[in-house]
Design an enzyme around this catalytic site. Structure first.
Site, short mmCIF file in Angstrom:
data_model
loop_
_atom_site.label_atom_id
_atom_site.label_comp_id
_atom_site.label_asym_id
_atom_site.label_seq_id
_atom_site.Cartn_x
_atom_site.Cartn_y
_atom_site.Cartn_z
N GLU A 1 0.83 -1.20 0.00
CA GLU A 1 0.00 0.00 0.00
C GLU A 1 0.86 1.25 0.00
OE1 GLU A 1 -3.17 -2.07 3.05
OE2 GLU A 1 -2.42 -0.09 3.48
N CYS B 1 3.06 8.62 1.57
CA CYS B 1 3.44 7.65 2.60
C CYS B 1 3.73 6.33 1.89
CB CYS B 1 2.29 7.50 3.60
SG CYS B 1 2.63 6.24 4.85
N CYS C 1 5.65 -7.24 7.81
CA CYS C 1 6.63 -6.65 8.72
C CYS C 1 6.95 -7.67 9.80
CB CYS C 1 6.06 -5.38 9.35
SG CYS C 1 7.24 -4.55 10.46
N CYS D 1 4.61 -5.42 16.26
CA CYS D 1 3.83 -4.47 17.07
C CYS D 1 2.40 -5.02 17.13
CB CYS D 1 3.84 -3.09 16.43
SG CYS D 1 5.51 -2.42 16.27
N CYS E 1 -0.64 -3.38 15.15
CA CYS E 1 -0.42 -2.94 13.76
C CYS E 1 -0.90 -3.99 12.76
CB CYS E 1 1.06 -2.65 13.55
SG CYS E 1 1.46 -2.19 11.86
N GLY F 1 6.04 -2.14 6.82
CA GLY F 1 7.43 -2.59 6.94
C GLY F 1 8.28 -1.72 7.83
N GLU F 2 9.46 -2.23 8.14
CA GLU F 2 10.43 -1.51 8.96
C GLU F 2 11.55 -1.02 8.04
OE1 GLU F 2 10.98 -0.15 11.89
OE2 GLU F 2 13.01 0.26 11.21
N SER G 1 10.44 6.48 9.65
CA SER G 1 9.90 6.06 10.94
C SER G 1 10.44 4.66 11.26
CB SER G 1 8.37 6.02 10.85
OG SER G 1 7.81 5.56 12.06
N CYS H 1 -1.74 1.77 7.96
CA CYS H 1 -0.97 0.92 7.06
C CYS H 1 -1.33 -0.56 7.21
CB CYS H 1 0.52 1.14 7.26
SG CYS H 1 1.08 0.91 8.94
N1 SAH Z 1 8.15 0.13 11.18
C1 SAH Z 1 8.09 1.55 11.28
C2 SAH Z 1 7.00 2.14 10.38
C3 SAH Z 1 5.66 1.70 10.85
S1 SAH Z 1 4.20 2.57 10.47
C4 SAH Z 1 7.88 1.97 12.72
O1 SAH Z 1 7.67 1.10 13.56
O2 SAH Z 1 7.94 3.16 13.00
C5 SAH Z 1 4.31 4.14 11.19
C6 SAH Z 1 3.66 4.34 12.56
O3 SAH Z 1 2.30 3.90 12.62
C7 SAH Z 1 4.41 3.57 13.64
O4 SAH Z 1 4.63 4.42 14.73
C8 SAH Z 1 3.43 2.48 13.98
O5 SAH Z 1 3.65 1.95 15.26
C9 SAH Z 1 2.11 3.21 13.84
N2 SAH Z 1 0.93 2.32 13.77
C10 SAH Z 1 0.85 1.06 13.33
N3 SAH Z 1 -0.41 0.58 13.46
C11 SAH Z 1 -1.15 1.57 13.98
C12 SAH Z 1 -2.52 1.68 14.35
N4 SAH Z 1 -3.38 0.68 14.17
N5 SAH Z 1 -2.95 2.85 14.88
C13 SAH Z 1 -2.09 3.89 15.03
N6 SAH Z 1 -0.78 3.84 14.68
C14 SAH Z 1 -0.31 2.69 14.18
#
Ligand code: SAH
Length: 368
Positions: free
Chosen positions: A99, A112, A119, A123, A126, A168-169, A200, A342
């Site tokens: 996406e 974005c 990933c 988390c 996520c 992804g990271e 990020s 995402c």
């Molecule tokens: N892997 C990277 C990029 C992830 S997406 C990272 O961890 O930063 C970017 C942000 O969106 C991250 O802070 C992630 O934790 C957050 N995120 C993921 N799922 C989410 C959700 N359901 N609600 C709010 N933020 C979310």
């Protein structure tokens, strides 16, 4: 890619640097400056069909058409939100999907983008990581997302900002991410400055230091989400064996090397990490640092039990940080009606398609 192979085989434009394309041009008997012309057509003029690149000699256009794939991914869904946010689901050559999102705000046009399929950081809130990591994206696949998004804008508008906050990271795929972003920085690419690009990360200390040493003043956002390791181990599985302290030290190093203030993202999960004690602990971690906190009320994901806290609770959290002099913002939700968090659209499409017996692609939305 070796020159001999490149002369005869096909290649993907977004996988090459200007120098590599120049080498290919020389190999087929063309001057090296054709490479800059080709990139200018693709990146600046948004023309993806070599036939229409009308300042290139006709036989060269033909050769490019035969050998060069400008976009290797294609749009399978295009969703448009009421607030102007647009989301694309792209299908890659191997059938996997990623996406990317275009957000509009004032004069900003922010893309974005994703860096991996799935990933592996674990988390728990996520959607992207629910099925683990499938694979890294190549530099070309990362860059192509920007070309697809840019084409959603009228010609007089350009992408102004990039957030690497999709699936992804990014720091787990640092080499390809940097190769793609260097093309973005290039005037012959998209010409977007490093300060307007935010990476990020979940917080991978070694990689954060490597990124700092590259010397590009990218904005770095660290996804902290918890003010102590006991809680962070539960919310962010990758934290185990790393720990908040090592992450903050690497963030300090990033600030020292680049002069860029680091942002800390903190997803607020009602009843889990939003207590006033958590705010106080977070303030204690950050008060002596040049930091900015970005609070993100949880975007609900249908299969997950987490919810955003009530507005009053969010306000209290903000006040607690502000009392300690910490800069704090609450992220506004964009594209809520199109699954803009995402990984959500991909999940929904995967689920609906695996339910279809005939295996046909389900209906397309928008212009995708
Ligand atoms: N892997 C990277 C990029 C992830 S997406 C990272 O961890 O930063 C970017 C942000 O969106 C991250 O802070 C992630 O934790 C957050 N995120 C993921 N799922 C989410 C959700 N359901 N609600 C709010 N933020 C979310």
């Amino acid at each position: 890619m070796k020159l001999a192979a490149r002369e005869t085989s096909t290649f993907r434009l977004c996988d090459l640097s200007v120098d590599e394309l120049a080498e290919w041009c020389r190999g087929v008997g063309q001057p090296a400056y054709r490479a800059r012309q080709g990139f200018h057509w693709g990146f600046q003029k948004r023309v993806m069909d070599p036939e229409r690149m009308d300042d290139l000699p006709k036989p060269f256009r033909q050769l490019l058409g035969e050998r060069c794939e400008i976009l290797s991914s294609h749009v399978v869904r295009h969703l448009v939100s009421q607030d102007g946010t647009e989301k694309l689901l792209l299908e890659l050559r191997d059938g996997r999907t990623v996406e990317c999102v275009l957000m509009r705000g004032g004069r900003r046009r922010t893309a974005c983008i994703s860096t991996q399929v799935g990933c592996g950081m674990g988390c728990v809130f996520c959607a992207s990581g629910l099925k683990g990591l499938e694979r890294n994206l190549s530099r070309g696949e990362i860059l192509e997302q920007l070309l697809h998004l840019q084409r959603l804008l009228p010609h007089e508008e350009k992408l102004t900002n990039i957030v690497v906050m999709g699936m992804g990271e990014p720091l787990a795929n640092l080499g390809e991410v940097i190769a793609a972003l260097e093309r973005v920085l290039d005037e012959q690419g998209l010409g977007i400055g490093a300060r307007r690009i935010t990476l990020s990360t979940v917080g991978l200390p070694e990689k954060m230091r490597q990124l700092a040493d590259l010397g590009h003043p990218f904005t770095l956002a660290v996804s902290l989400h918890a003010p102590n390791d006991r809680l962070r181990d539960r919310l962010v599985r990758a934290n185990t064996g790393i720990g908040i302290r090592a992450i903050l030290e690497a963030a300090d190093y990033y600030f020292e090397r680049t002069g860029r203030r680091v942002s800390y993202e903190y997803v607020l999960l009602g009843g889990l990490n939003d207590h006033p004690t958590h705010a106080r602990q977070l303030a204690a971690l950050l008060e002596d640092r040049c930091a900015h906190v970005n609070l993100i009320p949880m975007n609900p994901v249908p299969s997950l039990p987490f919810r955003a806290p009530k507005a009053a609770r969010v306000r209290r959290f903000v006040e607690s940080l502000e009392r300690k002099g910490i800069a704090v913002t609450v992220r506004k939700r964009k594209g809520a009606d199109i699954d803009a968090a995402c990984g959500q659209l991909r999940l929904r499409v995967d689920a609906s398609e695996s339910c279809r017996e005939d295996g046909a692609r389900s209906e397309r939305s928008g212009t995708g």
